[in-house]
Enzyme design. Structure first.
Site, mmCIF file in Angstrom:
data_model
loop_
_atom_site.group_PDB
_atom_site.id
_atom_site.type_symbol
_atom_site.label_atom_id
_atom_site.label_comp_id
_atom_site.label_asym_id
_atom_site.label_seq_id
_atom_site.Cartn_x
_atom_site.Cartn_y
_atom_site.Cartn_z
ATOM 1 N N SER A 163 0.591 -1.200 -0.147
ATOM 2 C CA SER A 163 -0.144 -0.039 0.129
ATOM 3 C C SER A 163 0.724 1.261 -0.154
ATOM 4 C CB SER A 163 -0.840 0.015 1.006
ATOM 5 O OG SER A 163 -1.864 1.001 0.912
ATOM 6 N N ASP A 244 -9.571 -4.295 -5.348
ATOM 7 C CA ASP A 244 -8.659 -3.084 -4.810
ATOM 8 C C ASP A 244 -8.824 -1.709 -5.631
ATOM 9 O OD1 ASP A 244 -7.010 -1.461 -3.469
ATOM 10 O OD2 ASP A 244 -5.345 -2.665 -3.907
ATOM 11 N N HIS A 276 -8.049 -5.080 -1.125
ATOM 12 C CA HIS A 276 -6.582 -4.288 -0.818
ATOM 13 C C HIS A 276 -5.946 -5.059 0.551
ATOM 14 C CE1 HIS A 276 -3.647 -1.002 -0.662
ATOM 15 N NE2 HIS A 276 -4.059 -0.957 0.593
#
Length: 302
Positions: A163, A244, A276
C-alpha cells in the site's frame, strides 16, 4: 449553523478535517506489540533506534541460524497505512515480516517511519531512506547492530512494502538508482504489494498530507519515466488485487516500468477476487498464504 469547531472542510478515506484544523481519524490507533523470540518459528526480534531527531526506529527479525558462516539475504520492509496510520510494531506487520523471515531464511528490518499529522509527508520517505542507509552502513561489518554485521548478505538486499509502503519502497529504489548505496550493497529486488500511486480519489488526501507537493504530477504520485528507467534494482515483483481501488494504478506502474527503458525484469501477480492488503488482515486464508509464498520465493530464488 455549525460552529467553527464542528464544521468539516475536507473528508478523505482515512480522516476528516475540521475548520479549526482538528483531525478525526476513522480508525482507532493501532496496538503495538513488543519484540519477542518466537518459540514456534525460532525467529528472534528486537527494536533499534536509528535516529533521535528525527525519531526513526526499526524492528529487526533474525531467523534460526544453522550455519553461522552463511550470510542471509536481507529484507527491508515498509508497512502500509495511508502515510498516517499503522506501525512496524503492529501485530499484523510483526507477524507477516516474521513469517517471511522464517520461511525465506532472511534477516528482516521493518522501518518505523514518521506519520501524518505529527510528521507530514515527506517524512515517511526521508525516514525510510535514512533507515535504509543506516542498514547499508553495516556492509563493512562494523555497524552499530551485531545481527546485521554478522548475518546479513549485503549483496542480496530486497526492498518490500504494501500500500503506502509499496509507494515508499518504489521511491527508495528510485533513490538507490539515482543516489546509490555504499560499495558492496546490491539491491537485488523490490516487492510492491498493492502499491498506492496517483490516479485515484486518494490523491487529494496525499496532497493534503504533503504540504510541499508538486501537484498531481509529483513524481512520488506519478513516477517519472527517468526514475523508472534508472530504478536501482534488478527485479521487481508487483502484486495487485482485483477488488482493490488501487489495482489499475498498480497495473499502470507495471506497464510504465516495462516501457521506461529500465534493464531489469518485472513480474505482475493479480490476486483474483481479493481486496486491498487482504493478506495482512487474514494471513491464514488460502490466498493470503499463496501471496506470502510468492513473496518468500522471490527472495529465495534471487
Amino acid at each position: 449553523m455549525a460552529s467553527e469547531s464542528s464544521e468539516v472542510v475536507k473528508e478523505f478515506r482515512f480522516f476528516r478535517v475540521f475548520k479549526d484544523g482538528r483531525l478525526e481519524f476513522f480508525m482507532p490507533p493501532v496496538e503495538k506489540i513488543p519484540p519477542f523470540d518466537d518459540p514456534n518459528t525460532g525467529v528472534r526480534s528486537k527494536d533499534v533506534v536509528i535516529s533521535l531527531d528525527p525519531p526513526v526506529s526499526a524492528r529487526i527479525f533474525l531467523p534460526p541460524i544453522s550455519d553461522p558462516a552463511r550470510k542471509l539475504p536481507l529484507l527491508f520492509y515498509v508497512h502500509g497505512g495511508g502515510f498516517s496510520m499503522l506501525s512496524a510494531f503492529a501485530r499484523s506487520y510483526h507477524n507477516f515480516v516474521s513469517t517471511v523471515a522464517a520461511e525465506a531464511g532472511a534477516i528482516a528490518v521493518s522501518v518505523e517511519y514518521g506519520l501524518f499529522p505529527s510528521r507530514p509527508v515527506p517524512a515517511c520517505y526521508d525516514d525510510s531512506w535514512a533507515a535504509l542507509r543506516w542498514v547499508a552502513g553495516h556492509a563493512g561489518g562494523d555497524g552499530a547492530e551485531p545481527w546485521l554485521n554478522e548475518h546479513a548478505d549485503f549483496g542480496r538486499v530486497f526492498i518490500g512494502g504494501d500500500s503506502a509502503g509499496g509507494n515508499i519502497a518504489h521511491t527508495l529504489a528510485a533513490r538507490v538508482g539515482s543516489i546509490g548505496l555504499p560499495q558492496g550493497v546490491r539491491a537485488a529486488g523490490v516487492i510492491l504489494v498493492h502499491p498506492y500511486f496517483g490516479g485515484t480519489d486518494d490523491d487529494q488526501m496525499w496532497l493534503h498530507m504533503c504540504p510541499t507537493n508538486g501537484g498531481l504530477s509529483d513524481p512520488r504520485l506519478k513516477p517519472a519515466k527517468e526514475d523508472l528507467a534508472r530504478l536501482g534494482c534488478e527485479k521487481v515483483l508487483v502484486f495487485v488485487a482485483e477488488k482493490d481501488h488501487l489495482m489499475d494504478v498498480g497495473i499502470g506502474y507495471y506497464e510504465e516500468l516495462k516501457k521506461s527503458g529500465w534493464k531489469g525484469s518485472v513480474e505482475l501477480v493479480k490476486n483474483v477476487g481479493e481486496e486491498h492488503c487482504f493478506h495482512i488482515h487474514n494471513p491464514m486464508y488460502e490466498k493470503a498464504v499463496e501471496l506470502k509464498d510468492k513473496f518468500v520465493s522471490f527472495i529465495k530464488n534471487n
